[in-house]
Design a protein around this motif. Structure first.
Motif, mmCIF file in Angstrom:
data_model
loop_
_atom_site.group_PDB
_atom_site.id
_atom_site.type_symbol
_atom_site.label_atom_id
_atom_site.label_comp_id
_atom_site.label_asym_id
_atom_site.label_seq_id
_atom_site.Cartn_x
_atom_site.Cartn_y
_atom_site.Cartn_z
ATOM 1 N N ILE A 103 0.832 -1.198 0.000
ATOM 2 C CA ILE A 103 0.000 0.000 0.000
ATOM 3 C C ILE A 103 0.869 1.252 0.000
ATOM 4 O O ILE A 103 1.831 1.345 0.771
ATOM 5 N N LEU A 104 0.520 2.212 -0.834
ATOM 6 C CA LEU A 104 1.154 3.525 -0.837
ATOM 7 C C LEU A 104 0.109 4.562 -0.458
ATOM 8 O O LEU A 104 -0.977 4.597 -1.037
ATOM 9 N N ILE A 105 0.435 5.410 0.516
ATOM 10 C CA ILE A 105 -0.457 6.499 0.903
ATOM 11 C C ILE A 105 0.166 7.811 0.472
ATOM 12 O O ILE A 105 1.261 8.182 0.907
ATOM 13 N N LEU A 106 -0.539 8.521 -0.415
ATOM 14 C CA LEU A 106 -0.065 9.799 -0.950
ATOM 15 C C LEU A 106 -0.465 10.934 -0.020
ATOM 16 O O LEU A 106 -1.611 11.018 0.416
ATOM 17 N N GLY A 107 0.476 11.843 0.245
ATOM 18 C CA GLY A 107 0.153 12.987 1.087
ATOM 19 C C GLY A 107 -0.339 12.546 2.441
ATOM 20 O O GLY A 107 -1.398 12.974 2.901
ATOM 21 N N CYS A 108 0.446 11.710 3.109
ATOM 22 C CA CYS A 108 -0.006 11.061 4.351
ATOM 23 C C CYS A 108 -0.291 12.059 5.466
ATOM 24 O O CYS A 108 -1.173 11.829 6.300
ATOM 25 N N GLY A 109 0.438 13.189 5.512
ATOM 26 C CA GLY A 109 0.223 14.159 6.567
ATOM 27 C C GLY A 109 0.425 13.554 7.948
ATOM 28 O O GLY A 109 1.120 12.543 8.124
ATOM 29 N N ASN A 110 -0.198 14.170 8.949
ATOM 30 C CA ASN A 110 -0.079 13.648 10.321
ATOM 31 C C ASN A 110 -1.322 12.872 10.738
ATOM 32 O O ASN A 110 -1.586 12.689 11.918
ATOM 33 N N SER A 111 -2.062 12.388 9.752
ATOM 34 C CA SER A 111 -3.238 11.560 10.002
ATOM 35 C C SER A 111 -2.836 10.253 10.698
ATOM 36 O O SER A 111 -1.743 9.720 10.479
ATOM 37 N N SER A 112 -3.736 9.719 11.488
ATOM 38 C CA SER A 112 -3.504 8.421 12.127
ATOM 39 C C SER A 112 -3.902 7.258 11.226
ATOM 40 O O SER A 112 -3.843 6.102 11.653
ATOM 41 N N LEU A 113 -4.295 7.544 9.984
ATOM 42 C CA LEU A 113 -4.815 6.500 9.094
ATOM 43 C C LEU A 113 -3.844 5.333 8.957
ATOM 44 O O LEU A 113 -4.239 4.171 9.086
ATOM 45 N N SER A 114 -2.579 5.608 8.678
ATOM 46 C CA SER A 114 -1.610 4.527 8.482
ATOM 47 C C SER A 114 -1.508 3.641 9.717
ATOM 48 O O SER A 114 -1.530 2.411 9.627
ATOM 49 N N PHE A 115 -1.368 4.271 10.877
ATOM 50 C CA PHE A 115 -1.225 3.501 12.108
ATOM 51 C C PHE A 115 -2.503 2.734 12.431
ATOM 52 O O PHE A 115 -2.453 1.581 12.880
ATOM 53 N N ASP A 116 -3.654 3.352 12.189
ATOM 54 C CA ASP A 116 -4.926 2.661 12.417
ATOM 55 C C ASP A 116 -5.043 1.436 11.517
ATOM 56 O O ASP A 116 -5.505 0.377 11.950
ATOM 57 N N MET A 117 -4.620 1.581 10.253
ATOM 58 C CA MET A 117 -4.625 0.434 9.341
ATOM 59 C C MET A 117 -3.631 -0.621 9.812
ATOM 60 O O MET A 117 -3.913 -1.831 9.775
ATOM 61 N N TYR A 118 -2.477 -0.183 10.248
ATOM 62 C CA TYR A 118 -1.444 -1.114 10.732
ATOM 63 C C TYR A 118 -1.962 -1.945 11.890
ATOM 64 O O TYR A 118 -1.747 -3.162 11.948
ATOM 65 N N GLN A 119 -2.656 -1.304 12.811
ATOM 66 C CA GLN A 119 -3.202 -2.020 13.965
ATOM 67 C C GLN A 119 -4.260 -3.040 13.565
ATOM 68 O O GLN A 119 -4.514 -3.994 14.308
ATOM 69 N N ARG A 120 -4.854 -2.842 12.400
ATOM 70 C CA ARG A 120 -5.879 -3.775 11.914
ATOM 71 C C ARG A 120 -5.307 -4.815 10.963
ATOM 72 O O ARG A 120 -6.054 -5.517 10.299
ATOM 73 N N GLY A 121 -3.984 -4.892 10.875
ATOM 74 C CA GLY A 121 -3.354 -5.980 10.130
ATOM 75 C C GLY A 121 -2.803 -5.630 8.775
ATOM 76 O O GLY A 121 -2.290 -6.506 8.072
ATOM 77 N N PHE A 122 -2.862 -4.360 8.367
ATOM 78 C CA PHE A 122 -2.272 -3.934 7.093
ATOM 79 C C PHE A 122 -0.836 -3.500 7.382
ATOM 80 O O PHE A 122 -0.581 -2.372 7.804
ATOM 81 N N HIS A 123 0.129 -4.384 7.137
ATOM 82 C CA HIS A 123 1.484 -4.169 7.626
ATOM 83 C C HIS A 123 2.486 -3.778 6.547
ATOM 84 O O HIS A 123 3.681 -3.650 6.838
ATOM 85 N N PHE A 124 2.037 -3.571 5.320
ATOM 86 C CA PHE A 124 2.969 -3.214 4.242
ATOM 87 C C PHE A 124 2.555 -1.853 3.672
ATOM 88 O O PHE A 124 1.964 -1.763 2.595
ATOM 89 N N ILE A 125 2.875 -0.799 4.416
ATOM 90 C CA ILE A 125 2.407 0.542 4.084
ATOM 91 C C ILE A 125 3.590 1.482 3.892
ATOM 92 O O ILE A 125 4.443 1.614 4.780
ATOM 93 N N THR A 126 3.631 2.125 2.732
ATOM 94 C CA THR A 126 4.605 3.177 2.459
ATOM 95 C C THR A 126 3.868 4.510 2.458
ATOM 96 O O THR A 126 2.869 4.671 1.757
#
Length: 242
Positions: free
Chosen positions: A50-73
């Motif tokens: 997964i690639l997240i564009l313009g990630c900013g300081n959102s908790s989205l990546s970490f929230d996804m990570y906690q739900r099992g999405f562990h391959f996030i750029t």
């Protein structure tokens, strides 16, 4: 509203974001993951790259990570944001943070199963004043970003765009055969609706989207794509805060 800029055009300035990220802990555009998790889990698999564009300081990546999405750029053009977020989540193996320009992403073709953006395209359009005509500069910017997004997707990969731009506005930008994807929309939110667009690489545009693209290309102004409504900065933030 503490970090409102003087004008919407500042949303396109990296200096504004650098200063904001030095002072702001976190901010969620269009609500946190819980608002659209049911849609995300329909279109993103736990083992997707997964690639997240313009990630900013959102908790989205970490929230996804906690739900099992562990391959996030995560990429952002603010070095302050990238350094802060990398330090905050140093203990999340498989999740990386990189400073990059969305117009020229430094990855090989076909690197990702999913590219996701939440309000990033919107931020690129906020200083457009005519709701029926996007400036040539902005149209070219969006085209560069979408071409790069398409390039990075693997066959059957998905580009997910989360926005408050209604379909008759946003599909005009997304529905181009050049990008090599289909466009499907979903919505979420109570009262004011937000939109969750899914573009699937390798699928053809629907006949309706093909007809829309044809009409736009044949129009007198091929750049005439409808962006966000003309908003002052306070209205803009009130619409994107869920």
């Amino acid at each position: 509203m503490e970090y409102l800029p003087d004008s919407n055009s500042r949303y396109k300035d990296v200096e504004y974001w650098d200063e904001r990220y030095r002072r702001e802990e976190s901010f969620e555009w269009f609500g946190d993951l819980s608002k659209f998790q049911h849609l995300l889990e329909q279109h993103v698999k736990k083992d997707d790259a997964i690639l997240i564009l313009g990630c900013g300081n959102s908790s989205l990546s970490f929230d996804m990570y906690q739900r099992g999405f562990h391959f996030i750029t995560n990429v952002d053009y603010s070095s302050v944001c990238v350094e802060t977020m990398a330090g905050r989540h140093f203990n999340c193996p498989g999740m990386t943070w990189l400073k990059m320009d969305a117009r020229q992403l430094e990855f090989p073709e076909g690197t990702f199963d999913v590219v996701l953006e939440k309000a990033t395209l919107d931020a690129m359009m906020v200083d457009e004043r005519d709701p029926w005509h996007v400036s040539t500069e902005t149209a070219n910017l969006l085209h560069q970003v979408l071409k790069e997004t398409s390039r990075l997707l693997r066959p059957a990969g998905r580009f997910i765009s989360i926005t408050f731009a209604q379909p008759h506005f946003r599909r005009r930008i997304l529905a181009r055969r050049e990008y090599g994807w289909s466009v499907v929309q979903h919505s979420y939110g109570d009262g004011f609706q937000y939109f969750f667009y899914v573009m699937t690489k390798g699928e053809a545009l629907s006949p309706e989207d093909q007809a829309l693209e044809k009409r736009l290309l044949e129009s007198e102004d091929p750049q005439a794509v409808v962006p966000l409504e003309e908003l002052d900065s306070e209205d803009y933030l009130s619409r994107i805060c869920l």
